[in-house]
Design a protein around this motif. Structure first.
Motif, PDB file in Angstrom:
ATOM      1  N   ARG A  57      20.386  -2.799  -9.190  1.00 54.63           N
ATOM      2  CA  ARG A  57      19.851  -1.919  -8.140  1.00 54.63           C
ATOM      3  C   ARG A  57      20.971  -1.372  -7.253  1.00 54.63           C
ATOM      4  O   ARG A  57      21.830  -2.118  -6.797  1.00 54.63           O
ATOM      5  CB  ARG A  57      18.834  -2.701  -7.298  1.00 54.63           C
ATOM      6  CG  ARG A  57      17.809  -1.852  -6.608  1.00 54.63           C
ATOM      7  CD  ARG A  57      16.811  -1.210  -7.568  1.00 54.63           C
ATOM      8  NE  ARG A  57      15.692  -2.086  -7.873  1.00 54.63           N
ATOM      9  CZ  ARG A  57      15.597  -2.791  -8.995  1.00 54.63           C
ATOM     10  NH1 ARG A  57      16.530  -2.729  -9.906  1.00 54.63           N
ATOM     11  NH2 ARG A  57      14.546  -3.541  -9.205  1.00 54.63           N
ATOM     12  N   LEU A 108       5.595  -1.907 -15.043  1.00 55.65           N
ATOM     13  CA  LEU A 108       6.327  -1.586 -13.818  1.00 55.65           C
ATOM     14  C   LEU A 108       6.894  -0.174 -13.871  1.00 55.65           C
ATOM     15  O   LEU A 108       7.394   0.340 -12.879  1.00 55.65           O
ATOM     16  CB  LEU A 108       7.470  -2.593 -13.584  1.00 55.65           C
ATOM     17  CG  LEU A 108       7.038  -4.045 -13.355  1.00 55.65           C
ATOM     18  CD1 LEU A 108       8.229  -4.901 -12.950  1.00 55.65           C
ATOM     19  CD2 LEU A 108       5.940  -4.154 -12.301  1.00 55.65           C
ATOM     20  N   HIS A 109       6.812   0.472 -15.027  1.00 45.67           N
ATOM     21  CA  HIS A 109       7.308   1.852 -15.167  1.00 45.67           C
ATOM     22  C   HIS A 109       6.109   2.742 -15.526  1.00 45.67           C
ATOM     23  O   HIS A 109       5.142   2.822 -14.770  1.00 45.67           O
ATOM     24  CB  HIS A 109       8.432   1.850 -16.214  1.00 45.67           C
ATOM     25  CG  HIS A 109       9.200   3.128 -16.360  1.00 45.67           C
ATOM     26  ND1 HIS A 109       9.285   4.076 -15.375  1.00 45.67           N
ATOM     27  CD2 HIS A 109       9.950   3.629 -17.402  1.00 45.67           C
ATOM     28  CE1 HIS A 109      10.034   5.094 -15.785  1.00 45.67           C
ATOM     29  NE2 HIS A 109      10.440   4.840 -17.017  1.00 45.67           N
ATOM     30  N   VAL A 144       0.789  -6.844  -7.972  1.00 48.74           N
ATOM     31  CA  VAL A 144       1.313  -5.663  -7.275  1.00 48.74           C
ATOM     32  C   VAL A 144       0.201  -4.631  -7.055  1.00 48.74           C
ATOM     33  O   VAL A 144      -0.822  -4.636  -7.738  1.00 48.74           O
ATOM     34  CB  VAL A 144       2.475  -4.981  -8.054  1.00 48.74           C
ATOM     35  CG1 VAL A 144       3.662  -5.901  -8.166  1.00 48.74           C
ATOM     36  CG2 VAL A 144       2.015  -4.473  -9.410  1.00 48.74           C
ATOM     37  N   ILE A 145       0.411  -3.756  -6.086  1.00 51.06           N
ATOM     38  CA  ILE A 145      -0.461  -2.595  -5.909  1.00 51.06           C
ATOM     39  C   ILE A 145       0.129  -1.496  -6.787  1.00 51.06           C
ATOM     40  O   ILE A 145       1.203  -0.962  -6.478  1.00 51.06           O
ATOM     41  CB  ILE A 145      -0.483  -2.095  -4.437  1.00 51.06           C
ATOM     42  CG1 ILE A 145      -0.790  -3.232  -3.467  1.00 51.06           C
ATOM     43  CG2 ILE A 145      -1.433  -0.920  -4.273  1.00 51.06           C
ATOM     44  CD1 ILE A 145      -2.193  -3.766  -3.527  1.00 51.06           C
ATOM     45  N   GLY A 151       1.209   1.912  -8.456  1.00 53.84           N
ATOM     46  CA  GLY A 151       1.340   3.257  -7.881  1.00 53.84           C
ATOM     47  C   GLY A 151       2.041   3.256  -6.536  1.00 53.84           C
ATOM     48  O   GLY A 151       2.192   4.308  -5.912  1.00 53.84           O
ATOM     49  N   TYR A 152       2.496   2.086  -6.117  1.00 52.83           N
ATOM     50  CA  TYR A 152       3.221   1.982  -4.831  1.00 52.83           C
ATOM     51  C   TYR A 152       4.557   1.292  -5.063  1.00 52.83           C
ATOM     52  O   TYR A 152       4.669   0.428  -5.929  1.00 52.83           O
ATOM     53  CB  TYR A 152       2.377   1.225  -3.793  1.00 52.83           C
ATOM     54  CG  TYR A 152       1.284   2.126  -3.286  1.00 52.83           C
ATOM     55  CD1 TYR A 152       1.428   2.832  -2.101  1.00 52.83           C
ATOM     56  CD2 TYR A 152       0.150   2.345  -4.051  1.00 52.83           C
ATOM     57  CE1 TYR A 152       0.457   3.725  -1.667  1.00 52.83           C
ATOM     58  CE2 TYR A 152      -0.827   3.235  -3.642  1.00 52.83           C
ATOM     59  CZ  TYR A 152      -0.673   3.918  -2.450  1.00 52.83           C
ATOM     60  OH  TYR A 152      -1.625   4.818  -2.037  1.00 52.83           O
ATOM     61  N   GLY A 153       5.555   1.705  -4.268  1.00 56.61           N
ATOM     62  CA  GLY A 153       6.883   1.120  -4.407  1.00 56.61           C
ATOM     63  C   GLY A 153       7.756   1.942  -5.333  1.00 56.61           C
ATOM     64  O   GLY A 153       7.255   2.768  -6.115  1.00 56.61           O
ATOM     65  N   GLY A 189      12.090   1.867  -7.098  1.00 60.15           N
ATOM     66  CA  GLY A 189      13.433   1.302  -7.104  1.00 60.15           C
ATOM     67  C   GLY A 189      14.426   2.097  -6.257  1.00 60.15           C
ATOM     68  O   GLY A 189      15.415   1.556  -5.781  1.00 60.15           O
ATOM     69  N   LYS A 200       7.192  -7.330   1.604  1.00 60.30           N
ATOM     70  CA  LYS A 200       8.075  -7.561   0.455  1.00 60.30           C
ATOM     71  C   LYS A 200       8.715  -6.270  -0.056  1.00 60.30           C
ATOM     72  O   LYS A 200       9.930  -6.178  -0.164  1.00 60.30           O
ATOM     73  CB  LYS A 200       7.269  -8.210  -0.672  1.00 60.30           C
ATOM     74  CG  LYS A 200       7.242  -9.722  -0.614  1.00 60.30           C
ATOM     75  CD  LYS A 200       6.628 -10.250  -1.880  1.00 60.30           C
ATOM     76  CE  LYS A 200       7.151 -11.617  -2.214  1.00 60.30           C
ATOM     77  NZ  LYS A 200       6.688 -12.013  -3.554  1.00 60.30           N
ATOM     78  N   THR A 201       7.852  -5.302  -0.359  1.00 58.60           N
ATOM     79  CA  THR A 201       8.395  -4.098  -0.996  1.00 58.60           C
ATOM     80  C   THR A 201       9.280  -3.292  -0.045  1.00 58.60           C
ATOM     81  O   THR A 201       8.968  -3.144   1.140  1.00 58.60           O
ATOM     82  CB  THR A 201       7.279  -3.202  -1.592  1.00 58.60           C
ATOM     83  OG1 THR A 201       7.863  -1.987  -2.051  1.00 58.60           O
ATOM     84  CG2 THR A 201       6.214  -2.852  -0.571  1.00 58.60           C
ATOM     85  N   LYS A 202      10.376  -2.778  -0.610  1.00 58.50           N
ATOM     86  CA  LYS A 202      11.283  -1.966   0.219  1.00 58.50           C
ATOM     87  C   LYS A 202      10.707  -0.572   0.440  1.00 58.50           C
ATOM     88  O   LYS A 202      11.163   0.157   1.304  1.00 58.50           O
ATOM     89  CB  LYS A 202      12.656  -1.875  -0.456  1.00 58.50           C
ATOM     90  CG  LYS A 202      13.343  -3.232  -0.544  1.00 58.50           C
ATOM     91  CD  LYS A 202      14.747  -3.096  -1.131  1.00 58.50           C
ATOM     92  CE  LYS A 202      15.326  -4.461  -1.448  1.00 58.50           C
ATOM     93  NZ  LYS A 202      14.672  -5.113  -2.613  1.00 58.50           N
ATOM     94  N   ASN A 216       4.043   6.223  -5.264  1.00 56.27           N
ATOM     95  CA  ASN A 216       4.907   6.899  -6.237  1.00 56.27           C
ATOM     96  C   ASN A 216       4.052   7.834  -7.087  1.00 56.27           C
ATOM     97  O   ASN A 216       2.840   7.925  -6.898  1.00 56.27           O
ATOM     98  CB  ASN A 216       5.691   5.874  -7.080  1.00 56.27           C
ATOM     99  CG  ASN A 216       4.783   4.961  -7.893  1.00 56.27           C
ATOM    100  OD1 ASN A 216       3.916   5.431  -8.625  1.00 56.27           O
ATOM    101  ND2 ASN A 216       4.965   3.648  -7.764  1.00 56.27           N
ATOM    102  N   ASP A 220       2.809   7.810  -9.997  1.00 58.64           N
ATOM    103  CA  ASP A 220       1.695   7.311 -10.808  1.00 58.64           C
ATOM    104  C   ASP A 220       0.425   7.109 -10.002  1.00 58.64           C
ATOM    105  O   ASP A 220      -0.658   6.909 -10.556  1.00 58.64           O
ATOM    106  CB  ASP A 220       2.092   5.990 -11.481  1.00 58.64           C
ATOM    107  CG  ASP A 220       3.225   6.194 -12.468  1.00 58.64           C
ATOM    108  OD1 ASP A 220       3.149   7.164 -13.241  1.00 58.64           O
ATOM    109  OD2 ASP A 220       4.181   5.411 -12.452  1.00 58.64           O
TER     110      ASP A 220
END
Ligand code: CMX
Length: 472
Positions: A62, A308-309, A350-351, A353-355, A357, A405-407, A412, A414
C-alpha cells in the motif's frame, strides 16, 4: 483537423493523425513518448521516489509507488483522471454513437475511451465510427471457443467462464506465434496490438455466450450488428436490444436505449483505474513475462473475480436487496439502516461498495453513475433499491467512520452500478462482474501495448522473510 483538447500537460498531441487506423495513429505518437521514456530511463533511473516501509512490505505494498502506468491516475481526493482529464471532461469530449449525436442522454463510447487511453489523442467522430465497425467485424468467436463454453457446467461462476474463454483465445495469438518464430524486441508491440484489438472485439460475444448459456439455455438473444458500437452489440447479445422485434427483456424502446447508454458509461468509466489495482497489476505482471495478451488478461480477470475487487459489484446488489427486505421496504428509515450496518460490521463482515485502497473521498465514478439515474427521474422515481443506494451513501460513511477501521468510509464505484443494471432487468447478480471484466480490458491491455513499445523488463521484485524483517 483541429485538436479540440490539449492532451498531456507537457505533451500536446502534435502528431495528431486523421487516419481511421488506430495503429497508424499510435505510430505517430510513439517516437515522442519513446524519447521521453529514454530520458527518464537514462537520466532519472537513480532518482529516489519513495522510502519504502516494513508496513508496506507486509501490507499489500500500500502506498508503494512501484509501477509505471501512463493512461490514468487516481488522486486520493479527486479520483480517477484519464490522461489528466476528469470523468466529466471525458463525457464532454469523447465521441458518442453516430446514431445518437443529437441525444443529450447519449453517453461516451468505451471504444472512444480505448482510443484515448492508448494514444492520448481525442479521436474524431469519423475515427470512432470506423473503429466501432472494425471491432464489430472481428467480433465473431472461433467455433472451438463456443464449443468449450457450451460444455461448461451452468453452475460454474460466470467470471471463471470468462477467464477460460479468454485463455482459450491464446490459440489465436499472433504475438505468441511471432515470438516462437523469432522477432526483434522492438517489433513485439505490433503483434501485441493485433491481439489486444482482436480480444477486445470478441469480448461482447464472449459475454453474450456466457449469459445465454448460464441463464437462457444457450438461446441466441441477439446478433452482432456491424453498424453498431461495441456496447450496443454487447447489450444485444445479453438480450437488451433497441430493436423491438427481438426484445427479450420487455423494455420500452427508450428503456432499452437507456440500458445501452448505461453499458457505454459503465464500461468507459471502469476501463482504467491506474496500474496498482489487482486486475490491472495482474495483467501487467503476467504480460511482463511475455505471456500473450489473452493469457495476461485472463490473469487480470481472475484477480477481478475476488470479492474485495470486482466481485464487490455482485456483493453490493445482494447486500442492498437483503437490506431492503430486512427494512421491510422502509428505505427512508435512517435508524433501521444504521442498525443493519452495525449488525453487519459487528459480525466482522465488510460493507461492500465502501472503502478503497487509494481513494479518500467518494469515488467520482460512483457519482457519475448516480447522476445517470438522477437524470432519469421518472424512470427511477419508484425504484426503492436506487433510493436505498443513495440513502446508504449518506449514512454508511458516518457509521464506518465511527467503526474506525477503514481509511476511506465513502462509496466506491461498485456501490451504485449493479443496482442500475438490476433496474433495467439484468437481475442475475453473479453476472455483473463479467461486464466489469469486459470494460477493464481497455486500460490494462492498452498499457500492455505500451509495455512492449517501451520494452519494459520482466517484473521481479524481491521478497523478505520474517526473520529478516524482525531483525531490522
Ligand atoms: N467495511 C468494513 N470494514 C472495512 C471496509 C468496509 N467497506 N473497508 C475497509 N475496512 C476495514 C478493512 O477490512 C481493514 O480491517 P482489518 O484492519 O481488520 O484488516 C481496515 O478497515 C483497514 O482497511 P483499509 O486500509 O481502509 O482498506 P484496504 O486498502 O485494506 O482495502 C478495500 C480496500 C476496497 C479492499 C476495502 O475497503 C474493502 O474491503 N471494501 C469492501 C469491498 C469493496 O467494496 N471492494 C471494491 C473496491 C473497488 C474495486 O476494486 O472494484
Amino acid at each position: 483537423m483541429t485538436i479540440r483538447y490539449p492532451i498531456f500537460k507537457n505533451f500536446k498531441c502534435r502528431f495528431y493523425s486523421t487516419s481511421s487506423d488506430l495503429k497508424a495513429v499510435l505510430k505517430t505518437v510513439i517516437p515522442k513518448k519513446l524519447r521521453l521514456f529514454e530520458h527518464v530511463k537514462k537520466d532519472l533511473s537513480s532518482h529516489q521516489i519513495d522510502i519504502q516501509t516494513v508496513g508496506s512490505v507486509i501490507g499489500g505494498m500500500r502506498g508503494n509507488k512501484a509501477m509505471f502506468w501512463d493512461a490514468s491516475s487516481v488522486d486520493p481526493n479527486k479520483g480517477v483522471t484519464f490522461h489528466g482529464l476528469s470523468i466529466e471532461e471525458c463525457q464532454d469530449i469523447l465521441p458518442k454513437s453516430k446514431m445518437e449525436l443529437n441525444d443529450p442522454k447519449s453517453e461516451l463510447l468505451p471504444e472512444s475511451m480505448l482510443w484515448f487511453l492508448l494514444t492520448g489523442c481525442i479521436p474524431s467522430q469519423e475515427q470512432i465510427d470506423d473503429f466501432s465497425k472494425t471491432l464489430a467485424e472481428h467480433a465473431q468467436l472461433p467455433e472451438y471457443v463456443n464449443k468449450v463454453l457450451d460444455s461448461l457446467p451452468k453452475s460454474l461462476h460466470p467470471m471463471t467462464q470468462l477467464s477460460i474463454a479468454i485463455s482459450l483465445l491464446n490459440n489465436e495469438s499472433v504475438f505468441a506465434k511471432a515470438y516462437e518464430r523469432g522477432i526483434p524486441k522492438d517489433e513485439a508491440w505490433e503483434y501485441v496490438f493485433e491481439d489486444v484489438i482482436n480480444l477486445i472485439s470478441k469480448l461482447p460475444a464472449i459475454v453474450g455466450k456466457i449469459y445465454s448459456n448460464t441463464y437462457y439455455n444457450g438461446k441466441e438473444l441477439g446478433v452482432i450488428n456491424k453498424d453498431k458500437d461495441w456496447s450496443y452489440n454487447l447489450s444485444s447479445l445479453i438480450g437488451f436490444t433497441v430493436d423491438d422485434s427481438i426484445n427479450h427483456k420487455n423494455l420500452s424502446r427508450s428503456q432499452s436505449k437507456d440500458f445501452v447508454n448505461l453499458v457505454r458509461l459503465y464500461c468507459a468509466l471502469h476501463g482504467d483505474h491506474e496500474g496498482g489495482n489487482v486486475s490491472a497489476h495482474a495483467t501487467h505482471l503476467v504480460g511482463s513475462s511475455l505471456s500473450d495478451p489473452y493469457l495476461s488478461y485472463s490473469a487480470g480477470i481472475q484477480g477481478l473475480a475476488g470479492p474485495l475487487h470486482g466481485l464487490a459489484a455482485q456483493e453490493v446488489v445482494r447486500f442492498i436487496l437483503e437490506m431492503k427486505d430486512t427494512l421491510d421496504g422502509e428505505v427512508d428509515n435512517d435508524a433501521k439502516i444504521e442498525e443493519y450496518l452495525w449488525k453487519r460490521l459487528n459480525s466482522k463482515r465488510v460493507i461492500p461498495g465502501y472503502g478503497h485502497g487509494v481513494l479518500r473521498k467518494p469515488d467520482p465514478r460512483f457519482t457519475a453513475i448516480i447522476k445517470f439515474g438522477n437524470n432519469r427521474p421518472e424512470e427511477f422515481a419508484k425504484d426503492r433499491n436506487f433510493q436505498l443506494v443513495k440513502k446508504l451513501s449518506q449514512i454508511a460513511p458516518g457509521v464506518l467512520a465511527k467503526h474506525g477501521k477503514t481509511k476511506n468510509p465513502f462509496p466506491n464505484v461498485d456501490s451504485s452500478s449493479g443496482i442500475l443494471f438490476y433496474h433495467y432487468g439484468l437481475k442475475e447478480t453473479l453476472f455483473f462482474t463479467v461486464i466489469f471484466g469486459a470494460s477493464r480490458s481497455l486500460g490494462p491491455l492498452s498499457q500492455l501495448i505500451w509495455d512492449r513499445i517501451y520494452g519494459l523488463p520482466i517484473e521481479r521484485p524481491t521478497s523478505m522473510d520474517l526473520k529478516t524483517l524482525a531483525s531490522l
